[in-house]
Design a protein around this motif. Sequence first.
Motif, PDB file in Angstrom:
ATOM      1  N   GLN A   1       0.821  -1.213   0.000  1.00 15.00           N
ATOM      2  CA  GLN A   1       0.000   0.000   0.000  1.00 15.00           C
ATOM      3  C   GLN A   1       0.856   1.265   0.000  1.00 15.00           C
ATOM      4  O   GLN A   1       0.425   2.315  -0.486  1.00 15.00           O
TER       5      GLN A   1
ATOM      6  N   GLU B   1       1.550   2.356  -3.677  1.00 16.46           N
ATOM      7  CA  GLU B   1       0.491   2.714  -4.611  1.00 16.46           C
ATOM      8  C   GLU B   1       0.827   4.052  -5.272  1.00 16.46           C
ATOM      9  O   GLU B   1       1.333   4.969  -4.613  1.00 16.46           O
TER      10      GLU B   1
ATOM     11  N   PRO C   1      -4.002   4.502   2.907  1.00 11.57           N
ATOM     12  CA  PRO C   1      -4.942   3.720   2.096  1.00 11.57           C
ATOM     13  C   PRO C   1      -5.962   2.979   2.959  1.00 11.57           C
ATOM     14  O   PRO C   1      -5.732   2.730   4.150  1.00 11.57           O
TER      15      PRO C   1
END
Length: 365
Positions: free
Chosen positions: A81, A84, A198
């Motif tokens: 994450q 990303e 996230p």
Amino acid sequence: MLGTMVPDMRIKFPKSKLNYIRGVFGNNQNDLVYRVINHHWFNYQLDIFTTKPNINTDYPDTIIAELPPQWFFLVHIELHQLLEPTFIEQYIHNGNLVAISMDGHIDSDNVVAIANKQLYFSMNKDTYQRFGIQARKSKFRTGVERWVSTIDLSAKSFVPGKKLYDRLQWCLQDRATSTKMLIMWTNNEGNCGDIQFPGGCISTKYQLNFSDYEMEIGVPRFDSNEIYDAELYYQDIFDWIGVVSQNIQSFFPSIDNDDEDEFVSTFQNYELEIDDGLASIKKWSGLISNNFINSILTNIRNQVNDGKISTGVISLTGFEDAPVSWKNCEHSYSLNNGDHGYSIVVLPNNEYILYTFTNCYDQYM
């Protein structure tokens, strides 16, 4: 000029990996002291103390005035994450994200960290073989075969569709578990900012732990002209910093007792000339930004130059399990010691004494 009067004295103490230099502050961030601060990312504990030779003098309590607010996050997160594209664009390409995992030891487990737009992996052999990413063998023998990898998250090639990005994301999604991390983000001005993590992450926001107190201590005469053994003299000053930081008052001659015993006069048996004095001590711990440390240094320098305090000391200790100390210098743990950090003694006339220290498993020295 004062600069010609201050010798450039550099001594290396091989057993402790302790270096020092005595010099004069420059006027920009390229000065040695500021480079040492700004290139050390994983800052855990900060101690400062300021001294007055007269214990009856009131302290100006402005050292910590107008300091930038500080906070960090404890986050349970899937490592993929952090990579990303939207997260990289917002927090890696802009400002500086500092993160370090908290559920592994650098000499035996897997440790991941981010600073200065670089991703650092320190992996055991099993993880290295499962990940299959480019890495090199650790320079240090810790009893467990280890591999280290550094990835530039700001590289133009580190984007979806490129080999390294896709491979790493697949590894983290398929072969890595969630981890607990301390994370801090500072904007381009160096100020802490909030982070939108996230979905699915569990995050808690923390302020730095803080404490302060005063204690009567022995204060060295830093302007002494009778230094017979420079190495011992500067080693003694470093030991003095440690004694004050640890609040070990028994090492100093008693201020109120004329019957000094030999034990409490430790420093007077060596090169330091000691006067009775008072120290104001302040401590922070957590994940500490370099901008915060720079602000404190500026305040201390101003107070010393204005004659409001006689000496100021900054002592910084890094996270023991950080994969690097300064810049990309590999760091590990050895003989129950994960030390890396620095101490700065701020003196009148724009002088300083700078110490850098590491354990023996560190590439910095």
